[in-house]
Design a protein around this motif. Structure first.
Motif, PDB file in Angstrom:
ATOM      1  N   CYS A   1     -59.774   5.882  13.794  1.00  0.00           N
ATOM      2  CA  CYS A   1     -59.777   5.182  15.319  1.00  0.00           C
ATOM      3  C   CYS A   1     -59.651   6.299  16.436  1.00  0.00           C
ATOM      4  O   CYS A   1     -59.262   7.318  16.029  1.00  0.00           O
ATOM      5  N   ILE A   2     -60.421   6.047  17.404  1.00  0.00           N
ATOM      6  CA  ILE A   2     -60.458   6.906  18.599  1.00  0.00           C
ATOM      7  C   ILE A   2     -59.446   6.498  19.636  1.00  0.00           C
ATOM      8  O   ILE A   2     -59.524   5.338  20.005  1.00  0.00           O
ATOM      9  N   LEU A   3     -58.208   7.214  19.732  1.00  0.00           N
ATOM     10  CA  LEU A   3     -57.485   6.948  20.949  1.00  0.00           C
ATOM     11  C   LEU A   3     -57.774   7.443  22.164  1.00  0.00           C
ATOM     12  O   LEU A   3     -57.983   8.845  22.103  1.00  0.00           O
ATOM     13  N   ASP A   4     -58.138   6.753  23.069  1.00  0.00           N
ATOM     14  CA  ASP A   4     -58.712   7.330  24.445  1.00  0.00           C
ATOM     15  C   ASP A   4     -57.492   7.974  25.147  1.00  0.00           C
ATOM     16  O   ASP A   4     -56.442   8.155  24.876  1.00  0.00           O
ATOM     17  N   GLU A   5     -57.820   8.550  26.261  1.00  0.00           N
ATOM     18  CA  GLU A   5     -57.093   9.381  27.104  1.00  0.00           C
ATOM     19  C   GLU A   5     -55.685   8.819  27.338  1.00  0.00           C
ATOM     20  O   GLU A   5     -54.589   9.233  27.424  1.00  0.00           O
ATOM     21  N   VAL A   6     -55.675   7.440  27.760  1.00  0.00           N
ATOM     22  CA  VAL A   6     -54.296   6.659  28.121  1.00  0.00           C
ATOM     23  C   VAL A   6     -53.561   6.593  26.747  1.00  0.00           C
ATOM     24  O   VAL A   6     -52.516   6.780  26.853  1.00  0.00           O
ATOM     25  N   GLU A   7     -54.254   6.093  25.537  1.00  0.00           N
ATOM     26  CA  GLU A   7     -53.562   5.636  24.405  1.00  0.00           C
ATOM     27  C   GLU A   7     -53.039   7.223  23.840  1.00  0.00           C
ATOM     28  O   GLU A   7     -51.846   7.354  23.402  1.00  0.00           O
ATOM     29  N   ALA A   8     -53.708   8.030  23.899  1.00  0.00           N
ATOM     30  CA  ALA A   8     -53.442   9.639  23.275  1.00  0.00           C
ATOM     31  C   ALA A   8     -52.278  10.107  24.317  1.00  0.00           C
ATOM     32  O   ALA A   8     -51.417  10.776  23.975  1.00  0.00           O
ATOM     33  N   GLY A   9     -52.345   9.554  25.761  1.00  0.00           N
ATOM     34  CA  GLY A   9     -51.160  10.237  26.549  1.00  0.00           C
ATOM     35  C   GLY A   9     -50.088   9.490  26.271  1.00  0.00           C
ATOM     36  O   GLY A   9     -48.530  10.181  26.529  1.00  0.00           O
TER      37      GLY A   9
END
Length: 359
Positions: A332-340
């Motif tokens: 799964c790719i966590l985008d900048e918001v989710e990774a933040g």
């Protein structure tokens, strides 16, 4: 366990002459569109590993696509640029950025494949109608001109299998090439000439481990080394299947809201992870392919609604959905918001790769 990943940008109808002579497993999507399943009680996944992709001046990422996890590297596409990262630590390794009109450059990336035979990255340039070959370290190796290909995949016998453009004059849908990109054979002779009004369908292969899959006419097929297709299961959309005359005609695209469209599929030998749009809503479904049972559904009615699945990482909950599957792992790719959410003290974050595994 065999897995399949298939993503495409535009829903399409494909003139498929394979007959369903045997009874295939069916996902009853049309009849099940009104079902409401709030919890994935029969789907248990746990976190295998989490890989933050290193942020450097050369690897400032936006909305990425994961191409492969191979040869110790994660290969991702960000717009028209390819980056590689260490597949354990996420350390930035290299960039392929050869955009331009020159002989060793590409205009835009239509498809990408990594060959395990020569450890090279093959970029299909849809504008220049060429396949450019680069090393992992951005060294130009070779280029092959081809006016027909729209998608490609590396085969176990060192050949390449490709789809031909539907608007090409070629009389076949599939062609197999050798390592020198010389045609070996053609498959799936075209029975009719399709008419388009501004919209050309897009389709692709995906190779997962040792097998190649594709999705045609709502049916998942496994491709053999000789280019023949073997049906795995099919999705029954019923009255919600978009008519081909709507698919092909851009002037009728407003009618698409009455049908299921823009699907993205991720498949294991038990579960089908299905993403699609219907009635202006984004659906995230998990179906048991063998039983035809809907195991999970999340419906986004607005951009603010959570996507996909909720995954708990310690005391933090992130939203994720598989975009790549390999070796029994769901990436799964966590985008900048989710990774933040995982690193709230740092305002600058690259996407993060989350590997999940079925319990």
């Amino acid at each position: 366990m065999k897995h399949f990943v298939f993503l495409f940008l535009a829903i399409f109808f494909f003139a498929c002459d394979e007959k369903k002579e045997e009874v295939l497993p069916v996902v009853p999507l049309g009849d099940g569109i009104s079902l409401n399943v709030n919890a994935a009680d029969s789907i248990k996944m746990f976190i295998h590993s989490m890989i933050p992709l290193e942020l450097t001046d050369s690897s400032l990422l936006g909305e990425i696509r994961l191409i492969d996890d191979t040869l110790g590297r994660l290969v991702v596409e960000d717009g028209n640029i390819v980056h590689t990262f260490d597949n354990q630590t996420g350390k930035f390794m290299s960039t392929i950025n050869r955009q331009g009109e020159g002989p060793e450059e590409y205009v835009y990336i239509s498809d990408i494949q990594v060959s395990p035979k020569d450890s090279c990255i093959y970029i299909l340039d849809g504008a220049k109608h060429a396949i450019n070959v680069y090393s992992m370290e951005n060294e130009f190796i070779n280029s092959f001109r081809n006016d027909s290909i729209v998608s490609l995949a590396f085969m176990n016998n060192d050949n390449w299998i490709t789809f031909n453009s539907l608007i090409d004059t070629c009389n076949y849908d599939i062609c197999i090439y050798n390592s020198k990109w010389e045609p070996v054979c053609w498959k799936r002779e075209r029975k009719e000439q399709l008419c388009f009004n501004g919209l050309i369908p897009e389709y692709t292969f995906n190779k997962i481990d040792d097998e190649i899959y594709t999705y045609l006419s709502d049916t998942l097929f496994c491709l053999q080394n000789d280019g023949e297709l073997s049906a795995i299961f099919w999705i029954d959309k019923g009255k919600l299947k978009m008519p081909s005359e709507v698919v092909y005609d851009m002037t009728r695209q407003a009618e698409s809201e009455h049908y299921i469209w823009e699907e993205g599929m991720h498949y294991s030998d038990t579960y089908c992870f299905l993403r699609y749009i219907y009635n202006r809503k984004r659906y995230y479904d998990i179906w048991n392919v063998h039983s035809g049972k809907l195991c999970y559904r999340n419906v986004m009615t607005s951009p603010d609604d959570p996507i996909g699945l909720s995954v708990n990482i310690g005391e933090v909950t992130v939203q994720a959905w598989p975009s790549f599957i390999k070796n029994n792992l769901f990436y799964c790719i966590l985008d900048e918001v989710e990774a933040g959410k995982l690193n709230p003290t740092n305002s600058d974050n690259n996407p993060c790769i989350l590997r999940l595994k079925l319990k």
